[in-house]
Design an enzyme around this catalytic site. Structure first.
Site, short mmCIF file in Angstrom:
data_model
loop_
_atom_site.label_atom_id
_atom_site.label_comp_id
_atom_site.label_asym_id
_atom_site.label_seq_id
_atom_site.Cartn_x
_atom_site.Cartn_y
_atom_site.Cartn_z
N GLY A 34 17.07 -14.34 3.29
CA GLY A 34 16.62 -13.32 2.35
C GLY A 34 15.32 -13.74 1.70
O GLY A 34 15.24 -14.81 1.10
N SER A 80 16.26 -5.31 -11.57
CA SER A 80 16.31 -5.14 -10.11
C SER A 80 16.91 -3.79 -9.74
O SER A 80 16.44 -3.12 -8.81
CB SER A 80 17.11 -6.28 -9.47
OG SER A 80 18.44 -6.30 -9.97
N LYS A 104 26.17 -14.36 -17.88
CA LYS A 104 25.11 -13.72 -17.08
C LYS A 104 25.56 -12.32 -16.66
O LYS A 104 24.77 -11.37 -16.68
CB LYS A 104 24.80 -14.58 -15.86
CG LYS A 104 23.75 -13.99 -14.91
CD LYS A 104 22.36 -14.02 -15.51
CE LYS A 104 21.33 -13.33 -14.61
NZ LYS A 104 21.10 -14.05 -13.35
N ASN A 159 23.98 -8.35 -17.27
CA ASN A 159 23.74 -7.45 -16.14
C ASN A 159 24.51 -6.14 -16.22
O ASN A 159 24.06 -5.12 -15.68
CB ASN A 159 24.07 -8.16 -14.82
CG ASN A 159 22.97 -9.09 -14.37
OD1 ASN A 159 21.80 -8.84 -14.64
ND2 ASN A 159 23.33 -10.16 -13.69
N GLY A 206 14.66 -15.18 -3.17
CA GLY A 206 14.58 -15.99 -1.96
C GLY A 206 13.18 -16.50 -1.68
O GLY A 206 13.01 -17.63 -1.21
N GLY A 252 13.37 -11.86 -0.62
CA GLY A 252 12.95 -11.04 -1.75
C GLY A 252 12.34 -11.94 -2.82
O GLY A 252 11.85 -13.04 -2.54
N GLU A 291 23.30 -2.69 -6.35
CA GLU A 291 24.21 -3.84 -6.37
C GLU A 291 25.35 -3.63 -7.39
O GLU A 291 25.77 -4.56 -8.05
CB GLU A 291 23.41 -5.09 -6.72
CG GLU A 291 24.06 -6.39 -6.35
CD GLU A 291 23.17 -7.58 -6.66
OE1 GLU A 291 23.39 -8.64 -6.06
OE2 GLU A 291 22.27 -7.47 -7.51
N ASN A 295 23.98 -12.28 -7.96
CA ASN A 295 24.60 -11.82 -9.19
C ASN A 295 26.12 -11.76 -9.04
O ASN A 295 26.66 -11.84 -7.94
CB ASN A 295 24.08 -10.43 -9.55
CG ASN A 295 22.70 -10.48 -10.18
OD1 ASN A 295 22.38 -11.41 -10.92
ND2 ASN A 295 21.88 -9.48 -9.90
#
Length: 301
Positions: free
Chosen positions: A10, A249, A179, A183, A15, A12, A261, A100
């Site tokens: 990955g 994101s 975390k 989110n 990554g 992105g 996601e 995440n």
């Protein structure tokens, strides 16, 4: 000759930054697994910008076993990364999952060919400026956090001498939930309103956020996280200090018409709540609304 064979799956923002930093250590032999061939990666950090040569594979059938896989896809893309994992992993491989949510092991282990799965919390901001250009911004504290133990020490060693600081925690589950709490308000609310973080200056959005957070905090405690009595208020207070012009994101994915996601965020709260017999009506509402958006995005050519 570098001694540690590492594959980054990955490319992105997260990554790309991981691949760039890992490539800075002469001890690492890094291969990037991506959809397209990229021979060089421009890496911005503070005021510096450097060009880093990349060894890229775009065909999972050509992948060979490595010592480490650093998995940086979105959580919903783990199944599509399975061909990479099946060829890169053996029981001697460790897969560091930079994603995440919670339950990283449950998500990744079925595809990892007996490899050890090491969950990691990502705190750094990795921005993809172009397919071959990424920027690292430090938020505060550690850039990555992993559960304490021998695998944590070996993982931290991969980043020695690079801009990425890796922390270790004996209470990793609590930090995972903290975390996740950020989110479950940041991503869905910015995506549904199609506004950046400045939307959280509204008092009605703050009230809604606190209700979502309190619901999630109760589930997190039942799941074993050591969350404070004022956890929801503390999370929101910290969150309100973030730059109002920043996006999330999910906000960017929503604008771009990409799948979201959501299952790894509010969906994780709903799943854990069901497991512990706790109601999660607000997180369930966020999940339903964002799944509807995500499904529509997936059908858009």
């Amino acid at each position: 000759m570098a001694g540690r064979k590492i594959a980054v799956v990955g490319l992105g923002g997260i990554g790309g930054v991981a691949a760039a930093c890992l490539s800075l250590s002469p001890e690492n032999d890094v291969t990037v697994c991506a959809r397209r061939q990229i021979d060089k990666l421009t890496f911005d950090h503070h005021e510096d910008s450097i060009s880093i040569p990349l060894k890229t594979l775009s065909d999972p059938g050509l992948a060979e076993p490595v010592d480490w896989v650093v998995l940086c896809t979105k959580a919903q893309d783990v199944a599509s990364a399975a061909p990479w994992l099946e060829n890169l992993c053996t029981p001697q491989t460790t897969v560091a999952v930079l994603q995440n949510g919670i339950a990283h092991e449950e998500r990744v282990a079925p595809h990892a060919n007996g490899a050890t799965v090491l969950p990691a919390i990502v705190y750094y901001n990795g921005e993809r400026l172009a397919p071959d250009h990424v920027r690292l911004r430090h938020i505060r504290g550690h850039d990555l956090l992993v559960p304490a133990g021998p695998q944590a020490e070996a993982f931290a060693a991969l980043f020695e001498g690079t801009p990425i600081d890796v922390g270790r925690s004996e209470d990793f589950l609590t930090y995972q939930w903290r975390k996740l709490l950020v989110n479950v308000i940041a991503n869905p609310i910015t995506a549904l309103t199609r506004q950046r973080l400045g939307v959280f200056q509204r008092s009605d959005i703050q009230d809604l956020s606190l209700s979502i957070l309190r619901e999630a905090v109760a589930v997190g405690r039942a799941d074993g996280a050591q969350l404070r009595d004022n956890e929801a208020e503390a999370i929101l207070e910290t969150f309100l200090a973030y730059p109002p012009e920043a996006g999330t994101s999910m906000y960017f994915d929503c604008l771009a018409g990409r799948p979201l996601e959501i299952e790894a965020l509010n969906g994780a709260v709903v799943t854990a709540g069901r497991r512990h017999g706790l109601p999660t009506p607000l997180n369930s509402a966020m999940l339903t609304l964002l799944k509807t958006v995500s499904d529509a995005n997936a059908k858009t050519p």
